[in-house]
Scaffold this active site. Sequence first.
Site, PDB file in Angstrom:
ATOM      1  N   CYS A   2       0.818  -1.220   0.000  1.00 23.07           N
ATOM      2  CA  CYS A   2       0.000   0.000   0.000  1.00 23.07           C
ATOM      3  C   CYS A   2       0.851   1.269   0.000  1.00 23.07           C
ATOM      4  O   CYS A   2       1.985   1.262   0.466  1.00 23.07           O
ATOM      5  CB  CYS A   2      -0.875   0.043   1.236  1.00 23.07           C
ATOM      6  SG  CYS A   2      -1.873  -1.420   1.435  1.00 23.07           S
ATOM      7  N   ARG A  27       4.972   0.653  -6.061  1.00 21.40           N
ATOM      8  CA  ARG A  27       4.786  -0.243  -4.913  1.00 21.40           C
ATOM      9  C   ARG A  27       3.756  -1.327  -5.218  1.00 21.40           C
ATOM     10  O   ARG A  27       3.647  -2.298  -4.478  1.00 21.40           O
ATOM     11  CB  ARG A  27       4.322   0.560  -3.682  1.00 21.40           C
ATOM     12  CG  ARG A  27       5.342   1.559  -3.195  1.00 21.40           C
ATOM     13  CD  ARG A  27       4.750   2.500  -2.172  1.00 21.40           C
ATOM     14  NE  ARG A  27       4.440   1.858  -0.917  1.00 21.40           N
ATOM     15  CZ  ARG A  27       5.306   1.617   0.054  1.00 21.40           C
ATOM     16  NH1 ARG A  27       6.557   1.988  -0.107  1.00 21.40           N
ATOM     17  NH2 ARG A  27       4.943   1.037   1.161  1.00 21.40           N
ATOM     18  N   TRP A  74      -2.796  -2.531  -1.685  1.00 22.86           N
ATOM     19  CA  TRP A  74      -2.296  -3.822  -2.171  1.00 22.86           C
ATOM     20  C   TRP A  74      -2.909  -4.839  -1.219  1.00 22.86           C
ATOM     21  O   TRP A  74      -2.503  -4.950  -0.074  1.00 22.86           O
ATOM     22  CB  TRP A  74      -0.774  -3.828  -2.089  1.00 22.86           C
ATOM     23  CG  TRP A  74      -0.105  -4.947  -2.809  1.00 22.86           C
ATOM     24  CD1 TRP A  74       0.113  -5.050  -4.146  1.00 22.86           C
ATOM     25  CD2 TRP A  74       0.481  -6.111  -2.226  1.00 22.86           C
ATOM     26  NE1 TRP A  74       0.791  -6.201  -4.419  1.00 22.86           N
ATOM     27  CE2 TRP A  74       1.024  -6.877  -3.271  1.00 22.86           C
ATOM     28  CE3 TRP A  74       0.585  -6.599  -0.925  1.00 22.86           C
ATOM     29  CZ2 TRP A  74       1.669  -8.095  -3.060  1.00 22.86           C
ATOM     30  CZ3 TRP A  74       1.220  -7.803  -0.716  1.00 22.86           C
ATOM     31  CH2 TRP A  74       1.756  -8.535  -1.778  1.00 22.86           C
ATOM     32  N   ASN A 100      -1.299   1.408   5.922  1.00 21.46           N
ATOM     33  CA  ASN A 100      -0.402   0.466   5.247  1.00 21.46           C
ATOM     34  C   ASN A 100       0.158  -0.441   6.326  1.00 21.46           C
ATOM     35  O   ASN A 100       0.733   0.037   7.299  1.00 21.46           O
ATOM     36  CB  ASN A 100       0.725   1.246   4.553  1.00 21.46           C
ATOM     37  CG  ASN A 100       1.829   0.335   4.055  1.00 21.46           C
ATOM     38  OD1 ASN A 100       1.627  -0.867   3.880  1.00 21.46           O
ATOM     39  ND2 ASN A 100       2.997   0.891   3.835  1.00 21.46           N
ATOM     40  N   GLY A 101      -0.029  -1.737   6.175  1.00 16.47           N
ATOM     41  CA  GLY A 101       0.467  -2.678   7.178  1.00 16.47           C
ATOM     42  C   GLY A 101      -0.600  -3.720   7.481  1.00 16.47           C
ATOM     43  O   GLY A 101      -1.542  -3.896   6.705  1.00 16.47           O
ATOM     44  N   GLU A 481      18.599 -22.447  -9.572  1.00 20.36           N
ATOM     45  CA  GLU A 481      18.214 -21.045  -9.412  1.00 20.36           C
ATOM     46  C   GLU A 481      19.440 -20.122  -9.551  1.00 20.36           C
ATOM     47  O   GLU A 481      19.370 -19.074 -10.182  1.00 20.36           O
ATOM     48  CB  GLU A 481      17.505 -20.850  -8.062  1.00 20.36           C
ATOM     49  CG  GLU A 481      17.102 -19.431  -7.744  1.00 20.36           C
ATOM     50  CD  GLU A 481      16.177 -18.773  -8.767  1.00 20.36           C
ATOM     51  OE1 GLU A 481      15.656 -19.467  -9.660  1.00 20.36           O
ATOM     52  OE2 GLU A 481      16.012 -17.540  -8.692  1.00 20.36           O
ATOM     53  N   LYS A 485      19.732 -17.180 -12.392  1.00 19.39           N
ATOM     54  CA  LYS A 485      19.947 -15.764 -12.065  1.00 19.39           C
ATOM     55  C   LYS A 485      21.128 -15.216 -12.851  1.00 19.39           C
ATOM     56  O   LYS A 485      21.049 -14.160 -13.445  1.00 19.39           O
ATOM     57  CB  LYS A 485      20.227 -15.565 -10.565  1.00 19.39           C
ATOM     58  CG  LYS A 485      19.074 -15.534  -9.617  1.00 19.39           C
ATOM     59  CD  LYS A 485      18.076 -14.429  -9.773  1.00 19.39           C
ATOM     60  CE  LYS A 485      17.014 -14.751 -10.755  1.00 19.39           C
ATOM     61  NZ  LYS A 485      15.876 -15.500 -10.397  1.00 19.39           N
ATOM     62  N   GLU A 488      20.422 -14.934 -16.722  1.00 13.62           N
ATOM     63  CA  GLU A 488      19.435 -13.967 -17.211  1.00 13.62           C
ATOM     64  C   GLU A 488      19.876 -12.508 -17.060  1.00 13.62           C
ATOM     65  O   GLU A 488      19.515 -11.684 -17.870  1.00 13.62           O
ATOM     66  CB  GLU A 488      18.043 -14.198 -16.611  1.00 13.62           C
ATOM     67  CG  GLU A 488      17.908 -13.937 -15.148  1.00 13.62           C
ATOM     68  CD  GLU A 488      16.527 -14.281 -14.608  1.00 13.62           C
ATOM     69  OE1 GLU A 488      15.543 -14.208 -15.351  1.00 13.62           O
ATOM     70  OE2 GLU A 488      16.446 -14.639 -13.422  1.00 13.62           O
ATOM     71  N   HIS A 504      29.593 -38.508 -15.760  1.00  8.63           N
ATOM     72  CA  HIS A 504      28.901 -39.191 -16.854  1.00  8.63           C
ATOM     73  C   HIS A 504      28.869 -38.330 -18.112  1.00  8.63           C
ATOM     74  O   HIS A 504      28.063 -38.580 -19.007  1.00  8.63           O
ATOM     75  CB  HIS A 504      27.489 -39.581 -16.394  1.00  8.63           C
ATOM     76  CG  HIS A 504      27.509 -40.495 -15.217  1.00  8.63           C
ATOM     77  ND1 HIS A 504      27.885 -41.809 -15.312  1.00  8.63           N
ATOM     78  CD2 HIS A 504      27.268 -40.273 -13.903  1.00  8.63           C
ATOM     79  CE1 HIS A 504      27.855 -42.365 -14.113  1.00  8.63           C
ATOM     80  NE2 HIS A 504      27.480 -41.452 -13.235  1.00  8.63           N
ATOM     81  N   LYS A 603       8.569  -9.219 -17.418  1.00 12.10           N
ATOM     82  CA  LYS A 603       8.284  -9.561 -16.023  1.00 12.10           C
ATOM     83  C   LYS A 603       7.142 -10.569 -15.917  1.00 12.10           C
ATOM     84  O   LYS A 603       7.171 -11.471 -15.106  1.00 12.10           O
ATOM     85  CB  LYS A 603       7.947  -8.284 -15.242  1.00 12.10           C
ATOM     86  CG  LYS A 603       7.697  -8.509 -13.753  1.00 12.10           C
ATOM     87  CD  LYS A 603       8.970  -8.945 -13.058  1.00 12.10           C
ATOM     88  CE  LYS A 603       8.771  -9.342 -11.611  1.00 12.10           C
ATOM     89  NZ  LYS A 603       9.827 -10.244 -11.130  1.00 12.10           N
TER      90      LYS A 603
END
Length: 608
Positions: A2, A27, A74, A100-101, A481, A485, A488, A504, A603
């Site tokens: 928020c 945000r 949000w 906000n919270g 991962e 990272k 990309e 192998h 995204k």
Amino acid sequence: MCGIVGYFGSKNAADVIISGLEKLEYRGYDSAGIAVNEGNELEIRKFSGRLSVLADDVKENPMKGNLGIGHTRWATHGEPTIVNSHPHFNKDKSIAVVHNGIIENYLDLRKELEQDGVEFLSDTDTEVIPFLIDKYYEGDLLDAVYKAVGRLRGAYALGILHKDHADEMVAVRKDSPLIAGVGEGEFFVASDIPALLNYTRNVYYLDNGEVVHIKGDKIEILNDKKEVVDKKLNKVTWDIEAAEKGGYKFFMEKEIFEQPQGCKDTLERRLDKDGHIVLDDIKMTKEELENLENIYIIACGTAYNAGVLGKTAMQKFMGIPVYTDIASEFRYNDNFVNEHSLVILVSQSGETADTLAVLRDSKEKGARVLAVTNVVGSTIAREADDVFYTWAGTEIAVASTKAYTTQIVSLYMISLNFALKMGKITEEYYFEMIEKMKELPGKIQEVLDNKDEVYEVAKQIVNKEHAFFLGRGIDYSLAMEGSLKLKEVSYIHAEAFAAGELKHGTIALIEEGTPVISLATQQNLFEKMVSNMEEVRARGANVIAIAQRHNKEVEKVSSHTLYIPDSDDLLSPVIAVVPMQLLALMVSDMKGLDVDKPRNLAKSVTVE
Ligand code: F6R
């Protein structure tokens, strides 16, 4: 998350607030609203969807008044609807609040207020606040706010207006961001600096428990005992773009550093009074869980990598097989999804086309679908049977970082909850794991504090064409991962290999100086992993190890070791991924690349 903007001055409050909220759009939000004191009443307007809907409405039908508060929401408690949007108000709309919270004890407060006769309109935690202020109000707004805030548990940045106080605003900060701004005969409050920069660069940074009291031509910052605090007025010297990044050079960097908070929010705000995990909207009973024939975890990219770790935890805790697959493969393979299946979809955006296709296909086959997503009201969240939100906050950088760690934490929480319900783990083990998970934010922070060590490694890699990531067991999932990272954002060709599989074939790729990032965080596989590191080192590789701090042995086979704090093997990926994220970021920055928007990537991948 928020955003809040408040204004009192000689300008039209709605105009200033909307322009401020626009600067907080980064945000993330799903609805917006505003309250303006128009003399003897508060005019409140709110809309779900884009801020432009509110802005267009105000343009067509202007709000008059120079004192107001605004909010972009949000959603956490309740869908992103108009009633759930802020500002929230009491029965006669004399008090308006933006927040906000998260108010952790809102259910108790709601019950108490309902007993007093209050009827709530929304599903939010916030709505208790205007009613609490109302309960304590006896003509002194500041006094009523102090009394109400004394009853709140949780995190909050608040902006508060009362219709009978046409020259007064109160704002409060605890564990959610809030600043106050001072212009020429005008005052502001906001969640972040960009909201103010068109008007002023003079700001007060508020500490926890502080209250902003704007009245007439005066602004005061008070502490939790209502004493005036002698605060320094700071001058902001950054430009708007830098301000949105909160002083970080890149969004990716900011988001990496937000991980301690993201993991804390995702876990600790879900724990009830007795320390049990509360799974929000997931309503699976013991019987439904016991009737499952199979569980699938399906996702793409980084979310898939998190899913693989979720599978490990789920199998360990629940003692049943779990299958993982990449959504774009799973949707076209013969799969065994049926009415006895649980399909868990992991998606930061909640909009990924392949993941969404698996959702629809699985529902058609009668399966129960559970979504783990970061975006409230996203398509996947709306269409799934059950939803669990990662509370990572908005992720802007294309390369996913804080979504990944909060996805792992979420999947572990779901697994622990299910396993306890099914009687597959003891309460003792359950609480022990939760306690260990509570230590994660602090441990991630330790790694972040030592970021300079990663810089040394980045210098060794920046001019290489290839890099390999090795691991066994959980560390292999994590290696996937790490390599994703690096490739990309730095465009270095990076591959993850299961360390035991090297001989192998893959080992043929190793030559003098090839960087091999070797993950050795698993106690039971440590010795085997050290042998594999020795194998590549003997063939000329530059072995860079990531290991738990107590495992100093690793230095015998590595040229450089990045230590992470000791932790339970299962939880170590949440910590060990951080140096790899920093490595990718630093290499990309050293190469002068577009860190936040790597070439060819988007995204949210809403096409197949
Ligand atoms: C990598 C990355 C992607 C996403 C993938 C899934 O850093 O961000 O691999 O993880 O495109 O996206 P979501 O999680 O939105 O479904």
